[in-house]
Scaffold this active site. Structure first.
Site, PDB file in Angstrom:
ATOM      1  CG  HIS A   7      19.346  -2.579  83.181  1.00  0.00           C
ATOM      2  ND1 HIS A   7      20.157  -3.481  82.375  1.00  0.00           N
ATOM      3  CD2 HIS A   7      18.216  -2.638  82.358  1.00  0.00           C
ATOM      4  CE1 HIS A   7      19.372  -3.969  81.185  1.00  0.00           C
ATOM      5  NE2 HIS A   7      18.429  -3.317  81.326  1.00  0.00           N
ATOM      6  CG  ASP A  32      22.894  -4.933  84.089  1.00  0.00           C
ATOM      7  OD1 ASP A  32      22.348  -4.813  84.995  1.00  0.00           O
ATOM      8  OD2 ASP A  32      22.630  -4.855  82.657  1.00  0.00           O
ATOM      9  CB  SER A  70      16.994  -5.675  79.962  1.00  0.00           C
ATOM     10  OG  SER A  70      17.753  -5.092  78.912  1.00  0.00           O
TER      11      SER A  70
END
Length: 562
Positions: A83, A126, A222
């Protein structure tokens, strides 16, 4: 031997069509979907020791701004979260804990390789590998971190660490990216407890921190590693509603050990296909290709009455040359352009019998106009679709009547909006919204709750869907209902490329007037009307599968809050 190479003139023609289609689709996707930032950062951590964690990477955009974390796993690959590609990263910085000291010798341009099964954070998968423009010279400032050698299952309460750059506070005016790497210890949380708290989770994840503790990650970084005993076991993926005050929801990481095959295959590849594609590539197993291009069989329906299928057929080839990105874009354009402002409506239906379906709710705006359907599931909560434009102070819910023109009815105001924590506005996955309602019932015209399904539905089962709206574009004020059959999943996927897995498909029924209403089978609500194809309304309609979100729904109902 079969010659798969089409004539050059036809290739040029098709590629030209696909280029135009790409521009058309991309414009509408960007317009409809907008942009959304992701990331994680370290809350209640400490400055990382200078000579530790030499594998940490800062993933940065074209302005040299830090957008995500990552970590070096070989001399030319960094692992991060898929992402993070939403932030359009262009380079990686290695060899410093202090980003103010980064120089061009530490910066590496990148080629991005997402996991081929990644569709969105809530789907899982992810992960993204970043191939560096040159090999890294390992030294006393830069080192790799090992990955698990085989599949493992992390034990509860095992202590790990997570590091990153980013915000050290949440929801505060002075929050900002920090320049120096920070680290915090977190403990592994029991997977069953984590699933129960979240009401369901993607496959192949690890939960750690953010639950019964003030330690964990938050917006800003992230893609960083979850590290146990010097080994990277997880990749930071998501937290609850970007709330870093930790409202008893564990932080979630991708489990690296479950993806070792894909990671090792990607690292071993000597040659990467890049013809006609951007710097982001999906690296999968064997695929059919012609001259380096992936072959995709496509079926294009009418988009705003533009028949692109006929246009492609004019070149005389049944197979179009089209990058996988176009399939992704095509699905979203069909979904968003195919959705009417007013919701969904009932086609080929009949007037609903009086005193039946008293669970039906009309979600209305401040002007008393019906905007979405819904259904009562207990005395305090109505279920509708998360994509409905519901504003707490301006929306009301009407219950207890089939005729919206009737003066006597029960009108409720909304006390709280509880949107599914995994709702994805891009894909419409988990398209469920719980409305906590207040206000007095009209004793004569009051709603009656409907039970929710506890199991998955069978193909070809006979069900019904009801709603207010328009039939063949004639507005009606009375509730209408139609019988529908559950559609085969494979048939539905052909109509909707990239369809979310947590949905049910049923034939006909919905069009122009009442999304948010229930799909009812054997007296129980099994789905929430989510979207359909516009114009002809002849493709399978799509409903969010209630059984897949039942844990979350029951938790909200039990707590009477969210």
């Amino acid at each position: 031997m079969v010659n798969l190479k089409p004539p050059r003139r036809e290739v040029n023609c098709i590629v030209g069509i696909m280029h135009a289609l790409h521009q058309f689709l991309l414009f509408h996707v960007l317009t409809c979907l907008g942009q959304n930032a992701h990331g994680s950062v370290i809350i209640h951590g400490k400055k990382a020791p200078e000579n530790s964690m030499l594998y940490m990477a800062s993933v940065q955009n074209s302005t040299k701004k830090h957008v995500c974390g990552g970590f070096l796993i070989s001399e030319n690959f960094v692992l991060t979260a898929a992402h993070c590609d939403d932030e359009i990263p262009t380079s990686v910085v290695l060899g410093t804990h202090d980003l103010t000291k980064a120089d061009d010798s530490m910066r590496y341009s990148i080629t991005k390789f997402k996991n081929p099964f990644y569709k969105g954070v809530s789907y899982g998968n992810d992960l993204m590998l970043l191939k560096l423009s040159r090999n890294v010279g390992l030294n006393d400032r830069v080192q790799t971190i090992p990955l698990p050698k085989e599949e493992i299952n992390m034990k509860e309460n095992v202590e790990c660490s997570v590091a990153g750059w980013g915000y050290t506070k949440t929801n505060e005016l002075d929050q900002r990216i920090v320049d120096e790497l920070r680290v915090v210890d977190v403990s592994i949380i029991n997977q069953n407890i984590c699933k129960k708290i979240w009401g369901g989770l993607p496959d192949n994840v690890i939960c750690a921190g953010g639950y019964e503790t003030k330690k964990g990650f938050c917006q800003g970084d992230s893609g960083g590693p979850l590290v146990y005993d010097g080994v990277a076991v997880g990749v930071v993926s998501f937290n609850y509603n970007r709330n870093c005050s930790y409202p008893h929801f564990p932080n979630v990481y991708m489990d690296i050990s479950k993806y070792l095959g894909w990671i090792n295959d990607t690292l071993k590849k000597k040659k990467y296909l890049s013809k006609g594609s951007s710097s982001t590539q999906d690296v999968a197993g064997s695929q059919d290709k012609v001259d380096g291009y992936q072959l995709v069989q496509i079926k294009l329906c009418c988009i705003k009455r533009i028949d692109l299928t006929a246009l492609i057929q004019q070149v005389g080839r049944p197979v179009a040359i089209m990058h996988g990105l176009y399939k992704f874009l095509l699905f979203h354009v069909l979904a968003f352009l195919g959705r009417n402002e007013l919701g969904s409506a009932i086609i080929d239906g009949k007037k609903a019998p009086e005193k039946s379906m008293l669970y039906m709710a009309s979600v209305q705006n401040e002007n008393g106009q019906h905007v979405c359907g819904g259904f009562l599931v207990n005395n305090n909560f109505v279920v509708t679709a998360a994509h409905c434009d519901v504003k707490m102070e301006k929306t009301k819910v009407v219950l207890g009547t089939h005729d919206l023109r009737q003066v006597e009815k029960t009108v409720k105001y909304i006390e709280k909006l509880c949107k599914h924590p995994f709702y994805n506005s891009k894909t419409q996955e988990n398209d469920i919204l719980l409305l906590k309602v207040g206000g007095k019932d009209n004793w004569k015209y009051k709603g009656q709750p409907i039970q929710l399904s506890t199991s998955e539905i069978n193909i070809n089962e006979k069900c019904s869907v009801a709603g207010w709206g328009c039939t063949e574009c004639n507005t009606v004020g009375e509730l209408r209902v139609v019988n529908v059959s559950i559609s085969n999943w494979d048939v539905c996927k052909r109509e909707w490329p990239g369809l979310p897995t947590s949905v049910i498909c049923a034939d006909k029924g919905l069009c122009k007037g009442d999304l948010g209403g229930p799909l009812v089978c054997d007296g129980t609500a099994v789905g929430v009307a989510s979207f359909y194809k516009n114009e002809k309304c002849d493709a399978p309609n799509v409903y969010t599968d209630i059984s897949k979100s039942l844990n979350w729904i029951n938790k909200v109902l039990k707590q009477n809050n969210c």
